[in-house]
Design an enzyme around this catalytic site. Structure first.
Site, short mmCIF file in Angstrom:
data_model
loop_
_atom_site.label_atom_id
_atom_site.label_comp_id
_atom_site.label_asym_id
_atom_site.label_seq_id
_atom_site.Cartn_x
_atom_site.Cartn_y
_atom_site.Cartn_z
N SER A 64 10.02 3.80 7.37
CA SER A 64 11.38 4.24 7.08
C SER A 64 11.35 5.59 6.38
O SER A 64 10.44 5.85 5.59
CB SER A 64 12.09 3.24 6.17
OG SER A 64 12.17 2.00 6.78
N SER B 77 1.88 -0.73 8.31
CA SER B 77 1.77 -1.40 9.62
C SER B 77 1.28 -0.45 10.70
O SER B 77 1.50 0.76 10.64
CB SER B 77 3.15 -1.94 10.05
OG SER B 77 3.59 -2.92 9.17
N GLN C 128 6.21 4.61 3.61
CA GLN C 128 5.10 3.66 3.64
C GLN C 128 4.35 3.72 4.96
O GLN C 128 4.97 3.61 6.03
CB GLN C 128 5.64 2.25 3.41
CG GLN C 128 4.56 1.20 3.20
CD GLN C 128 5.14 -0.18 2.98
OE1 GLN C 128 5.64 -0.80 3.89
NE2 GLN C 128 5.06 -0.65 1.74
N GLY C 129 3.06 3.88 4.89
CA GLY C 129 2.23 3.87 6.09
C GLY C 129 1.28 2.69 6.06
O GLY C 129 0.09 2.85 5.79
N GLU D 231 8.02 -6.72 -6.90
CA GLU D 231 9.37 -7.05 -7.34
C GLU D 231 9.92 -8.27 -6.61
O GLU D 231 11.10 -8.35 -6.36
CB GLU D 231 10.32 -5.86 -7.19
CG GLU D 231 10.05 -4.95 -6.03
CD GLU D 231 10.39 -5.60 -4.71
OE1 GLU D 231 9.46 -6.09 -4.03
OE2 GLU D 231 11.58 -5.63 -4.37
#
Lengths: 329, 377, 329, 377
Positions: free
Chosen positions: B156, B124, B121-122, B239
């Site tokens: 991560s 922040s 995930q990019g 989710e």
């Protein structure tokens, strides 16, 4: 009555702050974190500056000051996360030869833990069967003395190189008096093991310094970091966190300083309690103010938090301190 | 108010339990936490087994209650976590499923479900944390590609990821929520530099990702140009109902372990600690019930999550941090030992009131969206 | 699994809320505060509406519903501060004649206290030597049974008019079953004194209702009261107080409702713990949001706080609840 | 860092202690708390004795350290509180002394010191609490008098007061801090109506004061017209250094009583409670030291108080409320008995985090004035 610092005390604090800025600036701190070992040169410079001999009488070659001044020293040490068994060596000055001068590194066993055992020349207290543990604080290597103060000895009893040395220390000492002087007041048993009390108080003083440092760090960050178009220090939630930090630090500071003046064992226990809470609580809140950036190894916040945890456990942990204070009610 | 599971749900549980009992002993040894390629291989191997057994899409197509049961049972059985497939299965995948074109879905989803491709995930950035919408990574259109330059943080699995779900600013002139687009960026594109980020626990769970004129094809954009914020909100809320199922189950187990340790080392005799553990147990039990309530709500509303997640997270993050404080009291001096799981977990737990929305932000959400108090500072 | 209220349960709750709005609106509440006495007419109307007979089997003339429905009732009662020994009478319905119908007022001794002793027709448990005390809650008159659960019997043993009546109650009962039915599951001693468990849970349900009421009151006030040119609900400090109230109330609510479904003694104890904390904590925070205006007798906040204190003490106080939950760990 | 008192201070203490020992047994019985005229007579009688013994101006002319000693010793000896003379001695008097004309000082101060005149405070209004400067009570100039209309609230001793220090708006067009004036209003003026205000503790410690075209001579204005806010700030900050001396002394005594009760009724054997009392004892000890620190600071700066008062009040109000929670735990079921002082005091303590600046406002003050964080919301 004038609870403020005297001119001399202010000068002392300023001098120590400048000394530590020179001897152990942030660069030195991060270098020590990367390669933890006790810097003998630093230790000798502290000795030369009177850090250890502060309470040793002038006629014995010391600085001849008292506990209040020692507390100021250790507040400053706590601010900059100065490493090493400072408290043990300071308390041993005037008793263990070479401690005053910073030539000898003294550590001690406390609550089943020994800090800097591998680097120390003299070890006070029983460390039988002590095994190294990977310390949460990268700047405070610890050994664990099995079976004391906690969950037992799953770690086993690995052999270790050095025999613990336990010189005979005076069992009681007037905490008002410079170290090594014989007590002038009080009957037998009034002050049990004054050295341990002094150690508790100086540890509390380090906690206070740390609590003040994390307060300042948080406030400074809150005044710079922008989110949602303004510095986060403008948001009440952050402001009020910071205000709470100041209150904790202030309360602990006056408690520690007053305990240094009175030398009262109950007041010392209470001061440790509040100082532990200030140091751990403020480091936690500082981390919260920093947000993600405080969660990195590069920020110093975690070093304060971890050291605060270590100090809170090392001498008179909260549960016992509370009992000591309750006892006299 | 029915806490009993239906026959179909119980059957799902029984089959899953049976499968877990059979498959878990056949898994290889857990990898070294510092060996990222090994972790990737392990996590993807597990996902492949889930896929082959028909559980790959439990996060997407199963009912919230089935998902609850799946997460509960896998945690109870000690099965591997979603690990490296977290972003693919729980963030990027659902977003592509909901907002992608048929072509995009066909291109990216099967490999996520099979455990072939790992996503990261990019979102922040150093200056865009709580205020995510202020992100500044720029994407400039150049023919059939965006040229992306900027810096991301808290990513991560960046070292072992194949793809990155990336938020970029495509219209710097628009209001901050209006000029953002969502891109799928291949991690091996020229100009991508990864620097592991050491956390206060000493581990490198996260990375910084530096982007220097990285070319990302326009066809990799999911959703309309400048519509990325809405697309993102879909992802972030996907989710929420079941997000914490595994963690609550794990905490209740941890609490049991802690009580056992306390009984062994004598600290159980201290009423201060014992009562503290009792209180925490009541709180985690209630958090489990709150999870069931949130899942029931999600089930009834067709999976659209409410703001119950914020209520849950506020208390959960606090209670879990309290759990580690209690653990420290039980362990005494041993709480300073980094070789104890408790100590590392205690350090990690410091992020719970920060990550995925600080407690301060969560309180704003609860106050504004549930209680209807005015927006303000 | 579907933890939401069923259609029937939602209708029940709506019905009870409307009933109570009619029987005991704010005007009635304040009138009761000014002249506290048990309103027999109200009691009979509650009886007629099935408030007490809710869990009594239909074949015995009751409503035939279960604990989950009873919990909804008592949440509503807690919201409006409905006075009287509601829990004791409800639990006694089907056992003590006339309780179901609201013709007879039943109270009981709990933790050394008896509520509404002077107004009750039937008293369960030993109340020997009970003396009246000036109750902190104007709507819950209390007698103190000396020597139980606290500081002793300085109050002396004044004579009192009525002899305590203690009918034989079934000692164990399945909390899932409507009142009066014989237990169908569980061996000997599995559920100790189920009636007391039910009483604990219904008291917790009242606490939840109160916690929700004070949350709503605080939010509503925060949305109206202006200071510094804006409603105070726009200030983060106030918003975050309110958010914390909601979290406490929600957590307690799911805990109480789940415990009503499972009837598990440990879950009931945990639910009481959280409900006590929600009711007392939220009343405190509501008062803080109100500021000075909450400190007046005219505001209802203090009535919620005082009742919450009383309920927290009356059945399974926190210290014991924590031990009960810890026990099973 | 010197906690020992000087010879002169010790002499002051010794003389005071001697005088207290002699005078206290000669006092009449304490009046019924509900009998306001009797309370006034009692408090004024005590002030007269202080005056005749030379202690009347201890709040004005003595050094902060002497004031500390005075408050400590009177509390330790169980002497009466300042009571009805609170506003005269600690708010209105000092304001008149600092800001009044020679004529005003001569007119009002001697009768305050002698305990002849009782003053009350007309500051807060229903819509001006934390935001005091938004007060709306209007004063319109009419010849040599102001005509005052409005409503005040939280006025203590209104029923028995001779004078009221009143804040009024004299320029409704000015910025809110700029149009306020400070008046001395005779409480027997036509148009003044007093309505007792019942608190949640059931007492009537406060009153509402309704003002309907009350004529107040212009010569009763202290300070310039529209300069009342500055004048007020002088009043509010006057005795911050020593404001809480008596209360800390009282709390330490209460804590001792509580420990005694706990030992008697067996709750002392509960480590949860015992340790709680230990912690509270450490906190009140530290609060005492903080008081000494604040007094030392005030002494050194010529009596000008710092913001130490906010730091003190934040922790003190919290700790004192905690003290009553601990008391409730010690007393068990007896904590519900209104005839116990503990219970009434517990109820009164609920105002500590509200009155004289809520904890929220105090945190703003600490954050902005001590820590220098930006003003905001």
């Amino acid at each position: 009555m004038d609870f403020r610092l005297t001119e001399d005390q202010r000068a002392l604090r300023k001098g120590v702050r400048e000394l530590l800025a020179r001897l152990f600036d942030r660069e030195a701190l991060r270098a020590a974190v990367d390669a933890p070992s006790l810097d003998r040169e630093l230790w000798r410079e502290l000795g030369a500056a009177g850090f250890f001999a502060l309470r040793v009488p002038e006629e014995e070659g010391g600085v001849g000051l008292g506990l209040p001044e020692a507390v100021l020293l250790f507040e400053e040490a706590g601010r900059v996360l100065l490493p090493g068994p400072l408290v043990a060596t300071h308390v041993a000055a005037g008793v263990v030869p070479g401690a005053s001068e910073g030539e000898v590194v003294v550590t001690d066993a406390s609550e089943g833990l020994v800090a800097w055992l591998d680097e120390a020349d003299v070890v006070l207290g029983s460390t039988e069967g002590a095994v190294p543990l990977r310390s949460v604080d990268p700047l405070t290597p610890l050994h664990r003395v099995p079976g004391i103060g906690g969950a037992g000895d799953e770690g086993g009893t690995r052999p270790q190189g050095r025999r613990p040395v336990a010189p005979t220390l005076p069992q009681r000492r007037d905490p008002h008096a410079p170290a090594g002087r014989t007590p002038t007041t009080g009957g037998a048993g009034v002050l049990p093991v004054a050295d341990e009390l002094v150690a508790v108080l100086l540890t509390a003083a380090e906690q206070v310094g740390s609590a003040e440092a994390t307060t300042e760090t948080a406030v400074s960050y809150a005044g710079e970091r922008e989110q949602f178009g303004q510095v986060i220090g403008g948001f009440q939630a952050v402001k009020h966190l910071c205000a709470g930090m100041l209150v904790r630090a202030e309360l602990a500071r006056v408690a520690v300083r007053a305990a240094a003046v009175t030398g009262d064992p109950v007041e010392i226990a209470g001061a440790k309690l509040l100082a532990d809470e200030a140091a751990t609580g403020n480091a936690r809140d500082c981390l919260q103010v920093y947000g993600g950036m405080g969660f990195t190894w590069e920020a110093d916040v975690h070093l304060h938090l971890k050291r605060a945890w270590v100090r809170a456990r090392l001498r008179l942990p909260a549960a016992r301190a509370e009992e000591v204070v309750a006892e006299q009610l | 108010m029915d806490l009993a599971y239906g026959a179909e749900e119980e059957e799902f549980r029984a089959r899953l339990r049976e499968w877990l009992a059979a498959v878990l002993p056949t898994l290889p040894a857990r990898p070294d936490p510092l060996d990222w390629p090994a972790r990737r291989a392990y996590d993807c191997g597990w996902q492949r087994r889930l896929h082959d057994a028909g559980y790959a899409d439990v996060h997407w197509d199963a009912s919230p209650t089935q998902r609850l049961i799946f997460l509960e049972e896998t945690e109870l059985a000690g099965a591997p976590y979603v690990g490296a497939n977290f972003v693919g299965l729980l963030h990027a995948g659902p977003t592509i499923a909901a907002e992608g074109t048929a072509e995009q879905r066909a291109r990216w989803l099967p490999s996520i479900l099979r455990g072939d491709d790992v996503w990261c995930q990019g979102f922040s950035e150093p200056d865009a944390g709580s205020d995510l919408a202020s992100l500044r990574t720029r994407a400039v259109r150049d023919g059939d590609a965006y040229v992306v330059t900027g810096q991301k943080i808290w990513t991560s699995h960046a070292e072992v990821a194949d793809w990155c779900e990336l938020l970029v600013r495509t219209d710097p002139g628009a209001a901050k929520h209006r000029g953002i687009s969502w891109l799928a960026m291949p991690m091996d594109a020229p100009g991508v530099t990864i620097r592991p980020l050491r956390t206060l626990a000493g581990s490198t769970e996260f990375a910084e990702v530096f982007l220097d004129e990285v070319r990302v094809p326009v066809e990799n954009r999911v959703g309309e140009e400048n519509d990325g914020w809405r697309v993102t909100m879909v992802t972030l809320s996907f989710e929420r109902g079941t997000a914490f199922v595994g963690e609550v189950v794990a905490c209740r187990r941890l609490l049991g372990e802690l009580a056992r340790t306390a009984r062994e080392n004598g600290t159980w005799d201290d009423p201060v600690l014992r009562r503290k553990l009792g209180r925490l147990s009541a709180e985690f039990q209630a958090l489990w019930r709150l999870t069931q309530a949130n899942v029931s709500e999600a089930q009834a509303t067709g999976g659209v999550p409410g703001v119950g997640g914020s209520v849950f997270k506020l208390h959960y993050s606090h209670a879990r941090q309290e759990l580690y404080e209690a653990a420290a009291a039980v362990l005494g001096p041993d709480a300073l030992d980094l070789d104890r799981d408790w100590t590392l977990d205690r350090l990690s737990s410091l992020s719970y009131t920060i990550a995925a929305g600080t407690s301060q932000i969560q309180r704003n959400i609860v106050a504004e969206r549930i209680l209807g108090l005015p927006k303000g500072r």
